[in-house]
Design a protein around this motif. Structure first.
Motif, PDB file in Angstrom:
ATOM      1  N   HIS A  97       0.825  -1.207   0.000  1.00  0.00           N
ATOM      2  CA  HIS A  97       0.000   0.000   0.000  1.00  0.00           C
ATOM      3  C   HIS A  97       0.856   1.252   0.000  1.00  0.00           C
ATOM      4  CE1 HIS A  97      -2.094   3.333   2.124  1.00  0.00           C
ATOM      5  NE2 HIS A  97      -3.089   2.988   1.322  1.00  0.00           N
ATOM      6  N   LYS A  99       0.488   5.651   0.132  1.00  0.00           N
ATOM      7  CA  LYS A  99      -0.311   6.870   0.255  1.00  0.00           C
ATOM      8  C   LYS A  99       0.461   7.992  -0.419  1.00  0.00           C
ATOM      9  CE  LYS A  99      -3.031   9.578   3.547  1.00  0.00           C
ATOM     10  NZ  LYS A  99      -4.304   9.027   3.037  1.00  0.00           N
ATOM     11  N   LYS A 115      -5.623   7.513  -9.039  1.00  0.00           N
ATOM     12  CA  LYS A 115      -6.108   6.976 -10.305  1.00  0.00           C
ATOM     13  C   LYS A 115      -5.045   7.064 -11.394  1.00  0.00           C
ATOM     14  CE  LYS A 115     -10.998   7.979  -9.398  1.00  0.00           C
ATOM     15  NZ  LYS A 115     -12.190   8.765  -9.823  1.00  0.00           N
ATOM     16  N   THR A 144      -5.642  -1.358  -6.923  1.00  0.00           N
ATOM     17  CA  THR A 144      -6.896  -0.766  -6.475  1.00  0.00           C
ATOM     18  C   THR A 144      -6.631   0.595  -5.838  1.00  0.00           C
ATOM     19  OG1 THR A 144      -6.746  -1.955  -4.360  1.00  0.00           O
ATOM     20  CG2 THR A 144      -8.024  -2.986  -6.113  1.00  0.00           C
ATOM     21  N   VAL A 145      -7.607   1.475  -5.932  1.00  0.00           N
ATOM     22  CA  VAL A 145      -7.456   2.808  -5.357  1.00  0.00           C
ATOM     23  C   VAL A 145      -8.612   3.086  -4.410  1.00  0.00           C
ATOM     24  CG1 VAL A 145      -6.237   3.659  -7.375  1.00  0.00           C
ATOM     25  CG2 VAL A 145      -8.702   3.974  -7.224  1.00  0.00           C
ATOM     26  N   ARG A 146      -8.328   3.932  -3.440  1.00  0.00           N
ATOM     27  CA  ARG A 146      -9.363   4.406  -2.520  1.00  0.00           C
ATOM     28  C   ARG A 146      -9.160   5.898  -2.325  1.00  0.00           C
ATOM     29  NH1 ARG A 146      -9.407   4.896   2.988  1.00  0.00           N
ATOM     30  NH2 ARG A 146      -7.456   3.723   3.154  1.00  0.00           N
ATOM     31  N   GLY A 147     -10.089   6.673  -2.803  1.00  0.00           N
ATOM     32  CA  GLY A 147      -9.955   8.114  -2.723  1.00  0.00           C
ATOM     33  C   GLY A 147      -8.884   8.617  -3.680  1.00  0.00           C
ATOM     34  N   ASP A 150      -4.772   7.018  -1.970  1.00  0.00           N
ATOM     35  CA  ASP A 150      -4.424   5.663  -1.531  1.00  0.00           C
ATOM     36  C   ASP A 150      -4.470   4.671  -2.687  1.00  0.00           C
ATOM     37  OD1 ASP A 150      -4.244   5.594   1.618  1.00  0.00           O
ATOM     38  OD2 ASP A 150      -5.885   6.958   1.097  1.00  0.00           O
ATOM     39  N   THR A 152      -3.294   0.531  -3.711  1.00  0.00           N
ATOM     40  CA  THR A 152      -2.864  -0.764  -3.191  1.00  0.00           C
ATOM     41  C   THR A 152      -2.529  -1.698  -4.341  1.00  0.00           C
ATOM     42  OG1 THR A 152      -4.230  -0.527  -1.201  1.00  0.00           O
ATOM     43  CG2 THR A 152      -3.501  -2.754  -1.781  1.00  0.00           C
TER      44      THR A 152
END
Length: 527
Positions: A97, A99, A115, A144-147, A150, A152
């Motif tokens: 991961h 950030k 992204k 994968t992305v979150r927000g 972040d 991963t």
């Protein structure tokens, strides 16, 4: 996390050639009054698109693109650059991961977010260019992305080397609005987020870099602009150095020029030569599509005849060392397999190898080399190889050559029976001297499906975060390569930089893969 035993290319010696006293290499601060610092090299990019390059194009990429991780000056393992922090989030080294830093932008002002990172990595795999870095992503299953910040990386197997992969310029982050998702970018520009932006570029001639106001990362830029000039040979480059047209040389110094620059003389007044340890290697590749190169006996006979000591001494004047394994000296698991199995060059033993395979005729071989990628000594090296093989009475060698850009296209298409390549590591680990050359897809464009290495030894070694514990796996892998003789290591290089004594920071400018971090260079303001 992980613990790596890394071998960093630290500068070993600094030789000052100036006859003027008091000119210390480390003194002084940056001054841009004299214009951009001009660096000369014989290593021109083959492309400007990261998805298409697994080669020396990375030397430019490191300075204009950005990666999640990179190597600050003196670092021996990857540290955050575009990322604020990165780590494995499991105990099996399968989920990684990162950030991102806040407020990242590309050189054109577009936002760099999670992204864009996913897009860049997915794009490499989607395009899957023959000479691109997709082969480095074999352990990657998905991103994968979150927000916005972040991202991963989900791996399909344990891979303690994955952070080092992310730190390579091959994993450069590109602007989704400027780089097609499934095709290579066709124009000659670059949109990156690195310390510099590419102000102008003339293929094979020059790249002008200027400080990027949008950069956010670890690089402490000590200059505002760097111009990289690309030369066809060392003689032309050294002439430009002595004439004041360039400030520093990077790749491609010929042995004659190195020896000459190391001699006190009036023409060398005000110049400095910097010598550092290196892990770059030079080797031959045998193409199994060729009638003769496909024969194991032919490959082993060549291995039995080649005299590495003669190449290192007579051609390179001891500025390189003979190499008997694809893993260079100084790295975990290094062996001398080719010397152990073949010993000293011996034409009689080579003849016996051929005869045992039923080969009685003189073997015709065509050896290809690039005229400009690795310096002007390459032509002399291949003339020496031809001399050695022809003198054995067993081979009839024809030499052919091309400039790098067309040379690459030739080996991509499998046109060359035997060809020369050099390798500067993506990261100084034995994995990076084995994995890039095996498998259906590799850095050579020549499939080498060796399952014991790709399916057993490499996966097993990547479970080890402590790289001191992978000796057994890499010794076995190297022996497989010796037995096959598909790849024939010739020599291991050293790193030489030459420049005028007004330039500071050269000794700090090489990262662990000997890629130059241009931001470390500056001019002195006092003597």
């Amino acid at each position: 996390m992980f613990n790596r035993n890394r071998s960093v290319q630290q500068v070993a010696a600094i030789v000052s050639l100036s006859l003027v006293s008091g000119c210390g290499l480390l003194s002084g601060e940056s001054s841009d009054d004299a214009g951009p610092i001009v660096v000369g090299t014989t290593s021109a990019p083959s492309t400007l698109d990261p998805a298409a390059a697994w080669d020396g194009s990375w030397e430019l990429f490191r300075n204009v693109y950005q990666t999640l991780l990179s190597y600050p000056t003196g670092a021996t393992s990857p540290e955050p650059d575009a990322a604020e922090n990165c780590q494995f989030t499991d105990n099996t080294s399968r989920t990684y991961h990162c950030k991102l830093r806040a407020g990242l932008k590309f050189s054109n002002g577009d936002t760099l977010d999670a992204k864009a990172v996913k897009y860049s990595i997915d794009r490499i795999k989607a395009i899957d260019a023959i000479t691109g870095p997709a082969g480095l992503l074999g352990s990657l299953d998905s991103v994968t992305v979150r927000g916005d910040r972040d991202v991963t990386f989900n791996l399909n197997e344990s891979d303690a080397t994955f952070p080092f992969v992310l730190a390579t310029p091959g994993m450069s982050i590109v602007d989704p609005d400027d780089y097609p998702a499934t095709a290579l970018r066709k124009d000659s520009g670059i949109v990156g987020s690195g310390p510099y932006r590419l102000a102008s570029y003339t293929e094979g001639k020059q790249a002008e870099l200027v400080r990027s106001d949008n950069y956010k990362g670890f690089a402490d830029r000590k200059n505002d602009a760097v111009t990289i000039r690309y030369f066809q040979d060392s003689t032309e480059m050294v002439k430009a150095l002595r004439g004041g047209d360039i400030d520093l040389t990077y790749q491609g110094l010929a042995a004659d020029d190195i020896v000459n620059l190391d001699t006190k003389s009036s023409e060398n007044e005000g110049l400095q030569l910097i010598e550092g340890a290196g892990s770059n290697i030079n080797y031959l590749v045998f193409n199994p599509k060729d009638e003769w190169s496909n024969k194991l006996a032919v490959r082993r006979a060549v291995a039995q005849v080649v005299d590495r000591d003669a190449i290192a001494h007579q051609v390179y004047q001891d500025t390189v060392d003979p190499l008997y394994s694809m893993v260079p000296s100084g790295l975990t698991g290094h062996t001398t397999g080719f010397f152990d199995d073949f010993g000293k060059p011996d034409a009689k033993k080579a003849r016996a190898i051929l005869r045992a395979a039923g080969i009685t005729e003189t073997v015709p071989l065509t050896l290809w080399y690039t005229t400009d990628r690795y310096g002007s000594d390459t032509a002399l090296e291949f003339k020496e190889l031809k001399r050695q093989l022809d003198a054995s009475g067993l081979f009839k060698v024809t030499l052919k050559s091309r400039p790098w850009n067309t040379y690459v296209k030739g080996y991509e298409k499998g046109e060359y029976p035997v060809f020369g390549r050099g390798w500067a590591p993506d990261f100084p680990d034995p994995d990076n001297f084995i994995a890039p050359f095996v498998g259906e897809q590799n850095a050579l464009g020549t499939p080498y499906p060796e399952k014991q290495i790709t399916q057993v030894l490499l996966p097993r070694s990547r479970q080890e975060s402590d790289r001191a514990n992978v000796v057994k796996e890499f010794e076995e892998a190297q022996q497989i390569l010796v037995n096959d003789a598909r790849l024939l290591p010739l020599w291991q290089g050293k790193q030489y930089l030459a420049g005028n004594e007004d330039i500071s920071g050269a000794e700090r400018s090489l990262d662990p893969s000997t890629i130059m971090m241009m931001w470390e260079l500056s001019r002195k303001t006092s003597w």
